[in-house]
Structure formats: C-alpha cells, structure tokens
Design a protein around this motif. Structure first.
Motif, PDB file in Angstrom:
ATOM      1  N   LYS A   1       0.840  -1.183   0.000  1.00 47.05           N
ATOM      2  CA  LYS A   1       0.000   0.000   0.000  1.00 47.05           C
ATOM      3  C   LYS A   1       0.879   1.238   0.000  1.00 47.05           C
ATOM      4  CE  LYS A   1      -3.991  -1.941   2.396  1.00 47.05           C
ATOM      5  NZ  LYS A   1      -4.889  -1.823   3.527  1.00 47.05           N
ATOM      6  N   ALA A   2       0.462   2.223  -0.751  1.00 45.24           N
ATOM      7  CA  ALA A   2       1.128   3.516  -0.758  1.00 45.24           C
ATOM      8  C   ALA A   2       0.097   4.559  -1.077  1.00 45.24           C
ATOM      9  CB  ALA A   2       2.252   3.546  -1.793  1.00 45.24           C
ATOM     10  N   ALA A   3       0.260   5.704  -0.482  1.00 44.04           N
ATOM     11  CA  ALA A   3      -0.716   6.766  -0.692  1.00 44.04           C
ATOM     12  C   ALA A   3      -0.470   7.451  -2.009  1.00 44.04           C
ATOM     13  CB  ALA A   3      -0.636   7.782   0.444  1.00 44.04           C
ATOM     14  N   LEU A   4      -1.520   7.773  -2.699  1.00 46.42           N
ATOM     15  CA  LEU A   4      -1.448   8.564  -3.908  1.00 46.42           C
ATOM     16  C   LEU A   4      -1.739  10.002  -3.572  1.00 46.42           C
ATOM     17  CD1 LEU A   4      -3.356   6.320  -6.455  1.00 46.42           C
ATOM     18  CD2 LEU A   4      -0.920   6.487  -6.093  1.00 46.42           C
TER      19      LEU A   4
ATOM     20  N   ASP B   1     -13.366  -5.852  -4.555  1.00 46.80           N
ATOM     21  CA  ASP B   1     -14.181  -5.372  -3.444  1.00 46.80           C
ATOM     22  C   ASP B   1     -13.893  -3.906  -3.113  1.00 46.80           C
ATOM     23  OD1 ASP B   1     -16.065  -5.708  -1.346  1.00 46.80           O
ATOM     24  OD2 ASP B   1     -14.425  -5.931   0.088  1.00 46.80           O
ATOM     25  N   ARG B   2     -12.785  -3.365  -3.637  1.00 42.60           N
ATOM     26  CA  ARG B   2     -12.397  -2.006  -3.279  1.00 42.60           C
ATOM     27  C   ARG B   2     -12.602  -1.014  -4.421  1.00 42.60           C
ATOM     28  NH1 ARG B   2      -6.841  -3.735  -0.161  1.00 42.60           N
ATOM     29  NH2 ARG B   2      -6.238  -4.253  -2.291  1.00 42.60           N
ATOM     30  N   CYS B   3     -12.143  -1.333  -5.625  1.00 42.31           N
ATOM     31  CA  CYS B   3     -12.252  -0.388  -6.740  1.00 42.31           C
ATOM     32  C   CYS B   3     -13.285  -0.810  -7.775  1.00 42.31           C
ATOM     33  CB  CYS B   3     -10.899  -0.195  -7.415  1.00 42.31           C
ATOM     34  SG  CYS B   3     -10.294  -1.659  -8.292  1.00 42.31           S
ATOM     35  N   LYS B   4     -13.938  -1.967  -7.575  1.00 44.93           N
ATOM     36  CA  LYS B   4     -15.004  -2.473  -8.452  1.00 44.93           C
ATOM     37  C   LYS B   4     -14.506  -2.747  -9.873  1.00 44.93           C
ATOM     38  CE  LYS B   4     -17.501  -1.906  -4.885  1.00 44.93           C
ATOM     39  NZ  LYS B   4     -17.700  -3.092  -4.009  1.00 44.93           N
ATOM     40  N   THR B   5     -13.263  -3.189 -10.003  1.00 46.22           N
ATOM     41  CA  THR B   5     -12.683  -3.555 -11.296  1.00 46.22           C
ATOM     42  C   THR B   5     -12.785  -5.060 -11.481  1.00 46.22           C
ATOM     43  OG1 THR B   5     -11.141  -1.700 -11.227  1.00 46.22           O
ATOM     44  CG2 THR B   5     -10.573  -3.526 -12.684  1.00 46.22           C
TER      45      THR B   5
ATOM     46  N   ASN C   1      -2.274  -2.865 -10.417  1.00 44.60           N
ATOM     47  CA  ASN C   1      -2.479  -2.255  -9.103  1.00 44.60           C
ATOM     48  C   ASN C   1      -3.941  -1.898  -8.886  1.00 44.60           C
ATOM     49  OD1 ASN C   1       0.280  -2.376  -8.550  1.00 44.60           O
ATOM     50  ND2 ASN C   1       0.664  -0.419  -9.527  1.00 44.60           N
ATOM     51  N   CYS C   2      -4.301  -1.790  -7.619  1.00 47.61           N
ATOM     52  CA  CYS C   2      -5.651  -1.411  -7.211  1.00 47.61           C
ATOM     53  C   CYS C   2      -5.587  -0.023  -6.587  1.00 47.61           C
ATOM     54  CB  CYS C   2      -6.219  -2.418  -6.212  1.00 47.61           C
ATOM     55  SG  CYS C   2      -7.867  -2.009  -5.582  1.00 47.61           S
TER      56      CYS C   2
ATOM     57  N   GLY D   1      -9.033   7.303  -6.523  1.00 52.25           N
ATOM     58  CA  GLY D   1      -8.683   6.778  -5.217  1.00 52.25           C
ATOM     59  C   GLY D   1      -7.504   7.520  -4.633  1.00 52.25           C
ATOM     60  N   CYS D   2      -7.276   7.308  -3.347  1.00 52.25           N
ATOM     61  CA  CYS D   2      -6.155   7.936  -2.647  1.00 52.25           C
ATOM     62  C   CYS D   2      -5.166   6.903  -2.129  1.00 52.25           C
ATOM     63  CB  CYS D   2      -6.676   8.787  -1.487  1.00 52.25           C
ATOM     64  SG  CYS D   2      -7.582   7.847  -0.223  1.00 52.25           S
ATOM     65  N   THR D   3      -5.438   5.628  -2.350  1.00 48.16           N
ATOM     66  CA  THR D   3      -4.577   4.562  -1.846  1.00 48.16           C
ATOM     67  C   THR D   3      -4.285   3.577  -2.970  1.00 48.16           C
ATOM     68  OG1 THR D   3      -5.685   4.781   0.284  1.00 48.16           O
ATOM     69  CG2 THR D   3      -4.286   2.864  -0.009  1.00 48.16           C
ATOM     70  N   LYS D   4      -3.077   3.045  -2.950  1.00 44.79           N
ATOM     71  CA  LYS D   4      -2.658   2.120  -4.001  1.00 44.79           C
ATOM     72  C   LYS D   4      -2.186   0.816  -3.378  1.00 44.79           C
ATOM     73  CE  LYS D   4       0.649   1.765  -7.835  1.00 44.79           C
ATOM     74  NZ  LYS D   4       1.725   2.470  -8.554  1.00 44.79           N
ATOM     75  N   ALA D   5      -2.697  -0.287  -3.889  1.00 45.11           N
ATOM     76  CA  ALA D   5      -2.301  -1.619  -3.434  1.00 45.11           C
ATOM     77  C   ALA D   5      -1.776  -2.412  -4.619  1.00 45.11           C
ATOM     78  CB  ALA D   5      -3.472  -2.342  -2.779  1.00 45.11           C
TER      79      ALA D   5
END
Length: 649
Positions: free
Chosen positions: A166-169, A349-353, A373-374, A410-414
């Motif tokens: 995880k890293a913040a965007l 479940d998070r970005c609906k992709t 990435n998500c 989004g503001c978070t990257k996984a």
C-alpha cells in the motif's frame, strides 16, 4: 427573400453565358462560358452592346475591377493566375494509402472519387514520451509517520514493518473555485461588499502563507497552502460568517481581517497545525477515554440468566447475510459449476474492477491476480451536514481524503485487486459450515463474546484472527492468528490490525492457553487453518451458550459456524432506517458509554477490544431493560426473575 437550397441548381440560367451575377441560382455551362464568352461580347451586335453599356452606365459595373493587373496573368475565365516571373513553388509528391507516389494523371482521375483525406501525406503519429509512473511509499496527507515504519534487527539493519503493498497517492485536484463569494439565498450585504471583504481576507492569508514559504524550516512545508487552497479557505471563512452571523457579518469579517494583519508567523503556524489536527485521522498515540462503569444492579449469574432475553430471532435474518441453514449438496454443485464457468474472474471489493484470480499462482509468471495495481478509497463516502444558507445537500465526500465522490479514482494504491464472497454456497465450497456440536462439559463459560479479523486471499475474504472473551467479566479465553486456506493477497491491516511481522513473530499454537497474549502488541499464537480455530472456539461453547458480538453475520460466516443463540449489538441497537443499515461499534460505544475505541488509526483494530466492547454494550442494554422491569414490579430471588403479581392477587 426565400432560401433557394439548391432548387434551381439543375435549371439552365436564362442569361448564360452572359449572366452578370457572381452567385447565380441557376446552372451554368463552364465550357459554353469559356468558348462563347468573348464571341457573345464581340458578335452580339450594336443593339446588344448599347443595352449592356446602358446597364453598366446606369447601375455601374456588376463587379469592381482590379487595377495594376498584368493582362498576361488573366485566364479565359477572368481569374488571375501566377505571374510569368514568379518562381514556381514545388510541392512534395502526393502519396497514396500504400505509400506510392501518385502521378498527375492518376490524381485527376481519382480526386473526384476518393475523399480528400485519402490524398493526404501519410506520416506516423508523434512519439509519446513515457512518464515516470513509479510511486514512492509515502504517508497519507496529514498523517504522522507510524512508529511501525521500521524496526532494527539483531544485525543492526533496518527492515520495513509497514507492508509495501500500500502507498498513498496524491490527492486529486479538487474542483477549482474563483475568488468570488459563494451563492447565498439571502446574503447579508450586497455582492460588491462581499467581494471586497473576501478579497481583503484572501490578501492577508496570502501574505502569511508567503511568510511560511520563505521560512527556512523544512518541517513547515506541510503547513503551506496552494493557491486554490487559499481561495477555498477565504471563501469558506467568509461563507461561515455570512450564514452564522448575518446580522453582524461586516463586523465579523472586518475584525478577522484586522486580526490577520497583526498575526505573526508563529501564531499562523499554530492555527494551521490546529486545523490539520482536526482533519487528521486518529493515530496510535491517542489514548482512549477512561471506561465508564456499568452498574446493572445484578450479579454476574443473574446477568447470564437475563441474557437470553436479548437473543435474536433468526427467522428472516438470512436476507441480511446471516446463514441459518447449511447449504444442500445440490446447492453446492450448482455453486461449483458457477465457479468453474467464471474461470477465476471476480469483482474487486475495493475499486469495483473486473480481474482474474489464480489460486496456486499462474504457471507463466507466478502471478496471483491480473489487472495490475488497485487504486481505491479506503473509507466510505459521507455527506457533510447542511448549514444555514445551503440550498441543496452538500456533495458526498470520502472520509479518508476529504475528496468529493467522482473527482478522483482513489487515494490509496495496493499491489493487487481483492474480492469478497458473501454467497453461503460459495463460502461452503471453501470450507463447509458446521453447527455448534452438543457438549456435556460443565466448565464452559455462561456466555462468550467473540470477534474475528479477516484478510483477503485468493479464495476471497478469510479468517486471519479469532478472539473470544468471557462475559460479563471480559477475561480472555482465546486469541490466535489463523493461517488462511488460500494465498494471501492483502492482510487488510488498516482494519484487521494484523501485519506481516505479527505472523513472522507468532509461534505455533500448542494448546497452552496460559501463553496467550496479554497485550495486543504481539505475542500471539498461530493455528494452521480456519477449521482448527473453529474447533478451539467450539471447546468454549454449547448450543445453549449465548454468543455475543457486533455484526455477527460476518464473524459467523468467516468461521462457518451456525449457532442457535446469538446476541448481536446491531440488532439490540437498531438503526432507525432498519437493516441492512446499522450503527458501527465505535459509534455505539461513543453514544451510549462515552468511550473511545478503535483509536489505532492506520494501525488497525484490536479484536479483543471489539469483543469486550460488544459485551459492555450488552450489559448496558440489560441495565436499561432491568431498570424498566423493576419499575413495572419485577423482582429477583435465588438467581431467578419473577414478574409482578396481578392486582387482584
């Protein structure tokens, strides 16, 4: 004059070839005009020439003639051509679609049949310069670096403790605003006065912000505001004054401007730090408020006897996620065929992709998921409260980054996408459901509070931690980490509180509960499967033991347990809108017990704390119910409850 729209374009002009109109409505024969133009002028006879001269003399020439034009440059149609001494401009040869040069004769024969775009020069598109898409792991905006960032091992080297998945965007750009006062249905003063005051307010804020920028302290960079943020701050402050204090609006704004004029840099910095602290998510350094004592006026044994009155009627709860019956073999076969036909395609479940998951890893490259990435928002959107002056509800904003819904992805990257399974049939394919077995043991506690933490794997959302405490005293009964069945995609550490180093430091569970954790910080045991954790919980239960928790359908589905007696705080403290809408555990604790829980921020939740909080909420409900029952005449004797006697007894 009516529009001809081409009605006479096929009708020969009656004045052709001597039509004097530049844009005639009728059709003309170019060959006839070229061949007969001079003849008609020279052979028309004296009477025709006299008529033409009279017309030109009476009304003037039909078209102004150009002066100083070389007669040799005029063609037969009367249009000027290139002068003799003008050098000829050489154009590059035309190329066809195949890249072959087109001859002059070929152009003449095809230019009427091919579109003009087919005759253009073919060239490759401009080369795109690749941008640097690498992202650096950084903290969220306004979030202090966590104490878990690094840890020093025995060799003296630093190893990261926060997972790198995880890293913040950077926050997406908010909708730009101009320095123009916001619209109000009933403004306190005219727009011109509001504009003047908000401009003066913005000037003072800009001056102080420039002083922060010119300071040599690098730690002040977080206090800097962009141009758009300065405008938003000035507009918001003016808007609040206009809506909350319209009668003294000018006095309030003028006083604020005078205060800013006299404000020193240190005072401005302290104001900025205070505002950032209001927007900042709670960190692990915050201490929860002291617990509130709950006095039910009942003994522990009486509370246990009273507890079944709060047990939920499970009829009708299946449509809200509670599993009340074990799926049949036919349902399992249908679910198995559906999974096989899906070929691993799931919805994030998070970005609906839509992405594909590969249990056991893909053979070509060892990947667990597709889709890259998500990028997502980890918090749910919320709508700010309306204030006086709002003409419509405010836009939904994400609680994680305060961004308007729809502005940013989004503001978070996984590192990978994740998915969650809620269908009981698919859940049973991963691990079968099991009802609480009958037991003759007499040493089981009277009631059990339990809470689970879940993470994402290649088989969906699985159990990764299970905690059970005794009720009503809250003593610990079981607290273990659980190794999921599928490969781990994301431990969901922000919410589960389970981090990779916790698994690395955990020792295998050896049935010695005396070595169970006494602190959330990390001496947990680990079991090899969710089925093993479920068996450990079954040792503490009988079918008649009340099982207490918050949103128990999630915990029961994660452990694949069917239990007949459940006490769910979501059901005994229902939301006024009804299921599936419910209050969060943190909200209920603050509302009823004035206690702060889940204050770990990005460090995650503590399942032991949540289990005990659910038990305290149940005791608080018993206290309220028993006070009402005592007012109606109920009494206790020898651990039993007796209703009031009838009036005629």
């Amino acid at each position: 004059m009516f529009s001809p729209i081409g009605l006479f374009k096929k009708t020969p002009c009656p004045e052709d070839p001597r039509c004097p109109l530049n844009n005639c409505l009728f059709a003309h024969d170019p060959a006839k005009s070229e061949d007969d133009g001079s003849k008609s002028r020279n052979n028309s006879g004296p009477h025709l020439l006299a008529i033409e001269d009279s017309i030109d003399g009476a009304d003037g020439p039909r078209k102004k003639r150009r002066l100083n034009v070389d007669p040799d440059t005029i063609n037969a149609n009367g249009y000027q051509t290139t002068a003799k001494n003008t050098p000829e401009i050489k154009t590059p040869p035309l190329l066809n679609i195949s890249g072959q040069p087109i001859s002059v004769t070929q152009t003449k024969t095809t230019e009427n049949s091919l579109p003009r775009s087919a005759l253009r020069r073919i060239s490759p598109p401009p080369r795109r310069i690749a941008k640097d898409t690498s992202t650096k792991p950084v903290c969220f905006e306004n979030e202090q670096p966590s104490a878990r960032t690094v840890v020093q091992n025995e060799k003296g080297t630093l190893a990261p403790r926060v997972p790198t998945v995880k890293a913040a965007l950077p926050n997406a750009q908010a909708l730009a605003e101009s320095l123009n006062p916001r619209l109000l249905p009933n403004p306190p003063v005219s727009h011109a006065i509001r504009m003047k005051l908000v401009t003066m307010l913005h000037e003072q804020m800009l001056r102080l912000n420039d002083e922060v920028r010119s300071s040599q302290d690098s730690s002040d960079d977080v206090l800097l505001l962009s141009d758009q943020q300065l405008i938003a701050e000035a507009l918001e402050e003016e808007f609040q004054a206009a809506t909350k204090n319209p009668a003294v609006y000018q006095n309030v704004i003028k006083s604020r401007i005078m205060v800013l004029r006299k404000t020193k840099l240190d005072v401005w910095k302290s104001e900025r730090v205070k505002k950032l602290g209001q927007r900042q998510a709670p960190t692990g350094d915050q201490k929860p408020s002291p617990p509130k004592t709950i006095d039910t006026s009942l003994t522990q044994s009486e509370e246990i006897v009273f507890l079944p009155r709060l047990a939920a009627d499970q009829e009708g709860l299946s449509k809200h996620g509670y599993v009340t019956a074990i799926p049949t073999a036919a349902e399992l076969e249908s679910a198995r065929k559906g999974v096989e036909s899906a070929q691993g395609w799931e919805l994030c479940d998070r970005c609906k992709t839509r992405f594909q998951v590969f249990p056991g890893r893909r053979e070509e490259d060892g990947a667990l998921t597709s889709g890259g990435n998500c990028i997502y928002h980890w918090a749910k959107p919320r709508r700010p409260d309306m204030v006086k002056g709002d003409v419509k509800p405010r836009d939904l904003k994400y609680a994680c980054c305060d961004e308007i819904v729809g502005v940013s992805a989004g503001c978070t990257k996984a590192d990978s996408h994740v998915f969650k399974i809620s269908d009981p049939k698919r859940l049973a394919l991963v691990m079968p459901f099991k009802s609480t077995p009958a037991s003759d043991r007499t040493d089981v506690p009277g009631a059990v509070c339990f809470d689970c933490e879940m993470g994402y794997s290649t088989l969906g959302m699985e159990l990764i931690r299970l905690t059970a405490t005794a009720w009503p005293d809250g003593s610990e009964l079981l607290d273990v980490l659980v190794r999921p069945i599928g490969e781990v995609l994301d431990l969901n550490s922000r919410f589960s509180g389970v981090w990779p180093e916790d698994w690395a430091n955990a020792s295998p569970f050896d049935e010695d509960r005396a070595q169970s954790s006494t602190d959330f910080v990390r001496s947990l045991k680990i079991v090899e499967s969710p089925a093993k954790a479920r068996d450990l919980l079954f040792e503490l239960l009988t079918p008649q033991t009340p099982l207490i928790g918050h949103a128990l359908e999630n915990d029961l589905n994660a452990t694949r347990i069917l239990h007949p007696v459940i006490v769910d705080t979501c059901l005994i403290y229902p939301h006024h809108r009804g299921l599936p809408v419910r209050f969060g555990l943190k909200v209920l604790m603050k509302k009823h017990l004035d206690r702060d829980i889940q204050m770990g921020g990005s460090q995650g939740h503590d399942s032991k704390e949540d289990a005990r909080a659910a038990g305290d909420l149940v005791r608080y409900r018993i206290r309220s119910m028993w006070q009402k029952m005592k007012g109606e005449g109920w009494s206790t004797r020898d651990g039993e409850f007796f209703p009031p006697l009838p009036p005629d007894a």
